[in-house]
Design a protein around this motif. Sequence first.
Motif, PDB file in Angstrom:
ATOM      1  N   TYR A   1     -53.805 -18.013 -24.616  1.00 36.83           N
ATOM      2  CA  TYR A   1     -55.161 -17.960 -24.055  1.00 36.83           C
ATOM      3  C   TYR A   1     -55.607 -16.549 -23.652  1.00 36.83           C
ATOM      4  CZ  TYR A   1     -54.265 -22.956 -23.825  1.00 36.83           C
ATOM      5  OH  TYR A   1     -53.931 -24.249 -24.134  1.00 36.83           O
ATOM      6  N   GLU A   2     -55.162 -15.554 -24.423  1.00 40.92           N
ATOM      7  CA  GLU A   2     -55.623 -14.176 -24.211  1.00 40.92           C
ATOM      8  C   GLU A   2     -56.901 -13.993 -25.034  1.00 40.92           C
ATOM      9  OE1 GLU A   2     -54.491 -12.020 -22.180  1.00 40.92           O
ATOM     10  OE2 GLU A   2     -52.495 -12.757 -21.648  1.00 40.92           O
ATOM     11  N   VAL A   3     -58.018 -14.386 -24.434  1.00 37.12           N
ATOM     12  CA  VAL A   3     -59.295 -14.425 -25.158  1.00 37.12           C
ATOM     13  C   VAL A   3     -59.693 -13.041 -25.670  1.00 37.12           C
ATOM     14  CG1 VAL A   3     -61.733 -15.038 -25.020  1.00 37.12           C
ATOM     15  CG2 VAL A   3     -60.039 -16.389 -23.773  1.00 37.12           C
ATOM     16  N   ASP A   4     -59.440 -12.009 -24.894  1.00 39.03           N
ATOM     17  CA  ASP A   4     -59.805 -10.650 -25.306  1.00 39.03           C
ATOM     18  C   ASP A   4     -59.117 -10.257 -26.618  1.00 39.03           C
ATOM     19  OD1 ASP A   4     -61.343 -10.455 -23.079  1.00 39.03           O
ATOM     20  OD2 ASP A   4     -59.935  -9.232 -21.924  1.00 39.03           O
ATOM     21  N   VAL A   5     -57.856 -10.643 -26.741  1.00 45.02           N
ATOM     22  CA  VAL A   5     -57.103 -10.335 -27.966  1.00 45.02           C
ATOM     23  C   VAL A   5     -57.743 -11.041 -29.160  1.00 45.02           C
ATOM     24  CG1 VAL A   5     -54.867 -10.512 -29.126  1.00 45.02           C
ATOM     25  CG2 VAL A   5     -54.970  -9.992 -26.683  1.00 45.02           C
ATOM     26  N   MET A   6     -58.126 -12.285 -28.958  1.00 45.48           N
ATOM     27  CA  MET A   6     -58.782 -13.052 -30.027  1.00 45.48           C
ATOM     28  C   MET A   6     -60.073 -12.372 -30.471  1.00 45.48           C
ATOM     29  SD  MET A   6     -58.708 -15.904 -31.868  1.00 45.48           S
ATOM     30  CE  MET A   6     -57.820 -17.217 -31.009  1.00 45.48           C
ATOM     31  N   TYR A   7     -60.894 -11.979 -29.527  1.00 45.14           N
ATOM     32  CA  TYR A   7     -62.171 -11.346 -29.851  1.00 45.14           C
ATOM     33  C   TYR A   7     -61.965 -10.022 -30.613  1.00 45.14           C
ATOM     34  CZ  TYR A   7     -64.625 -14.626 -26.758  1.00 45.14           C
ATOM     35  OH  TYR A   7     -65.153 -15.751 -26.188  1.00 45.14           O
ATOM     36  N   ILE A   8     -61.032  -9.222 -30.145  1.00 44.72           N
ATOM     37  CA  ILE A   8     -60.799  -7.917 -30.769  1.00 44.72           C
ATOM     38  C   ILE A   8     -60.277  -8.071 -32.192  1.00 44.72           C
ATOM     39  CG2 ILE A   8     -59.431  -5.796 -30.672  1.00 44.72           C
ATOM     40  CD1 ILE A   8     -61.736  -5.905 -28.686  1.00 44.72           C
ATOM     41  N   THR A   9     -59.353  -9.014 -32.400  1.00 50.81           N
ATOM     42  CA  THR A   9     -58.826  -9.217 -33.755  1.00 50.81           C
ATOM     43  C   THR A   9     -59.926  -9.696 -34.708  1.00 50.81           C
ATOM     44  OG1 THR A   9     -58.094 -11.442 -33.093  1.00 50.81           O
ATOM     45  CG2 THR A   9     -56.450  -9.684 -33.064  1.00 50.81           C
ATOM     46  N   VAL A  10     -60.800 -10.562 -34.200  1.00 52.36           N
ATOM     47  CA  VAL A  10     -61.926 -11.031 -35.035  1.00 52.36           C
ATOM     48  C   VAL A  10     -62.843  -9.858 -35.381  1.00 52.36           C
ATOM     49  CG1 VAL A  10     -64.026 -12.436 -35.030  1.00 52.36           C
ATOM     50  CG2 VAL A  10     -61.881 -13.407 -34.190  1.00 52.36           C
ATOM     51  N   ILE A  11     -63.133  -9.012 -34.392  1.00 52.85           N
ATOM     52  CA  ILE A  11     -63.989  -7.838 -34.626  1.00 52.85           C
ATOM     53  C   ILE A  11     -63.356  -6.892 -35.647  1.00 52.85           C
ATOM     54  CG2 ILE A  11     -64.907  -5.739 -33.561  1.00 52.85           C
ATOM     55  CD1 ILE A  11     -65.313  -7.406 -30.996  1.00 52.85           C
ATOM     56  N   LEU A  12     -62.050  -6.669 -35.525  1.00 53.49           N
ATOM     57  CA  LEU A  12     -61.349  -5.793 -36.470  1.00 53.49           C
ATOM     58  C   LEU A  12     -61.401  -6.356 -37.887  1.00 53.49           C
ATOM     59  CD1 LEU A  12     -58.181  -4.737 -34.417  1.00 53.49           C
ATOM     60  CD2 LEU A  12     -60.093  -3.272 -35.114  1.00 53.49           C
ATOM     61  N   LEU A  13     -61.224  -7.668 -38.017  1.00 52.53           N
ATOM     62  CA  LEU A  13     -61.286  -8.303 -39.340  1.00 52.53           C
ATOM     63  C   LEU A  13     -62.691  -8.208 -39.934  1.00 52.53           C
ATOM     64  CD1 LEU A  13     -59.087 -11.474 -38.696  1.00 52.53           C
ATOM     65  CD2 LEU A  13     -58.558  -9.590 -40.243  1.00 52.53           C
ATOM     66  N   ILE A  14     -63.713  -8.374 -39.084  1.00 55.23           N
ATOM     67  CA  ILE A  14     -65.100  -8.250 -39.552  1.00 55.23           C
ATOM     68  C   ILE A  14     -65.375  -6.834 -40.037  1.00 55.23           C
ATOM     69  CG2 ILE A  14     -67.518  -8.227 -38.802  1.00 55.23           C
ATOM     70  CD1 ILE A  14     -66.824 -10.572 -36.944  1.00 55.23           C
ATOM     71  N   ILE A  15     -64.927  -5.838 -39.272  1.00 54.39           N
ATOM     72  CA  ILE A  15     -65.113  -4.436 -39.663  1.00 54.39           C
ATOM     73  C   ILE A  15     -64.409  -4.145 -40.983  1.00 54.39           C
ATOM     74  CG2 ILE A  15     -64.549  -2.049 -39.053  1.00 54.39           C
ATOM     75  CD1 ILE A  15     -64.922  -2.859 -36.107  1.00 54.39           C
ATOM     76  N   LEU A  16     -63.185  -4.676 -41.120  1.00 55.79           N
ATOM     77  CA  LEU A  16     -62.404  -4.463 -42.347  1.00 55.79           C
ATOM     78  C   LEU A  16     -63.106  -5.072 -43.557  1.00 55.79           C
ATOM     79  CD1 LEU A  16     -59.811  -3.483 -43.695  1.00 55.79           C
ATOM     80  CD2 LEU A  16     -58.703  -5.605 -42.967  1.00 55.79           C
ATOM     81  N   VAL A  17     -63.583  -6.303 -43.403  1.00 56.44           N
ATOM     82  CA  VAL A  17     -64.269  -6.990 -44.500  1.00 56.44           C
ATOM     83  C   VAL A  17     -65.577  -6.281 -44.864  1.00 56.44           C
ATOM     84  CG1 VAL A  17     -65.510  -9.101 -45.128  1.00 56.44           C
ATOM     85  CG2 VAL A  17     -63.233  -9.249 -44.098  1.00 56.44           C
ATOM     86  N   GLN A  18     -66.358  -5.905 -43.853  1.00 60.04           N
ATOM     87  CA  GLN A  18     -67.624  -5.214 -44.108  1.00 60.04           C
ATOM     88  C   GLN A  18     -67.393  -3.870 -44.800  1.00 60.04           C
ATOM     89  OE1 GLN A  18     -70.758  -6.181 -43.691  1.00 60.04           O
ATOM     90  NE2 GLN A  18     -70.220  -8.166 -42.864  1.00 60.04           N
ATOM     91  N   GLY A  19     -66.365  -3.166 -44.355  1.00 59.07           N
ATOM     92  CA  GLY A  19     -66.054  -1.874 -44.971  1.00 59.07           C
ATOM     93  C   GLY A  19     -65.651  -2.023 -46.424  1.00 59.07           C
ATOM     94  N   LEU A  20     -64.808  -3.005 -46.717  1.00 57.68           N
ATOM     95  CA  LEU A  20     -64.366  -3.238 -48.096  1.00 57.68           C
ATOM     96  C   LEU A  20     -65.535  -3.657 -48.993  1.00 57.68           C
ATOM     97  CD1 LEU A  20     -60.971  -5.094 -47.563  1.00 57.68           C
ATOM     98  CD2 LEU A  20     -61.298  -2.933 -48.775  1.00 57.68           C
TER      99      LEU A  20
END
Length: 224
Positions: free
Chosen positions: A191-210
């Motif tokens: 239940y570390e919500v901050d970790v979940m949010y950050i990983t989702v943001i990183l994945l979105i950035i990675l996908v958008q960049g690619l």
Amino acid sequence: MKEKINEFLELWGSDLWESTLQTFQMVGISLAFSILIGLPLGILLVLTRPGKALGNKYIYQILNVIINIVRSVPFIILLFFILPFTKLIVGTSIGVKGVIVPLVVYTAPYIARLMETALLEVDRGVIEAYEAMGIKTRHIIWHVLVRESRSSIVLGLTIATIGLIGATAMAGLVGGGGLGDLAYRYGHLRYEVDVMYITVILLIILVQGLQSAGNRLAARLKKD
């Protein structure tokens, strides 16, 4: 706000960095092997189609059925289904090393189908012109089919890579490592919500960049 960010980075920065590197590692290795398998398969699908240079309905139908079967299995099911095969090939079924095999099995047929679609877009008249000049099939493959469809191939590989990133995230359910594993172990189970949010943001950035990089490269190749 700055203090909270610094506190978060101090607590999770090393884990995020390690997980991001693992994701890049899984995607890079799996994509390389998938291209080595998928591109020739896609070419073979095109050449063995009825009416094509190496037309053979039996080979085409066998390849077509195998690719369709593999593509119809969701990745998470495929991951568990081929665990014995994975362990036989790499000696383990967990960690980054343990998910490379299922990622390749999952992605290679998808790339093959994308390559087939891209190669079929090449103008038949161009191919016939080279055939009339007596150019050998192997030269037509690389200098006509692949060259003329470079833009579509790049877009197809971009789509496949993004799908592969999604698959690596799902691999976290079996301890595959990467951002998906971090999000599951800490974001979901603890239940570390901050970790979940950050990983989702990183994945979105990675996908958008690619996707942006793929679109730019495809547009440049189309102009050449």
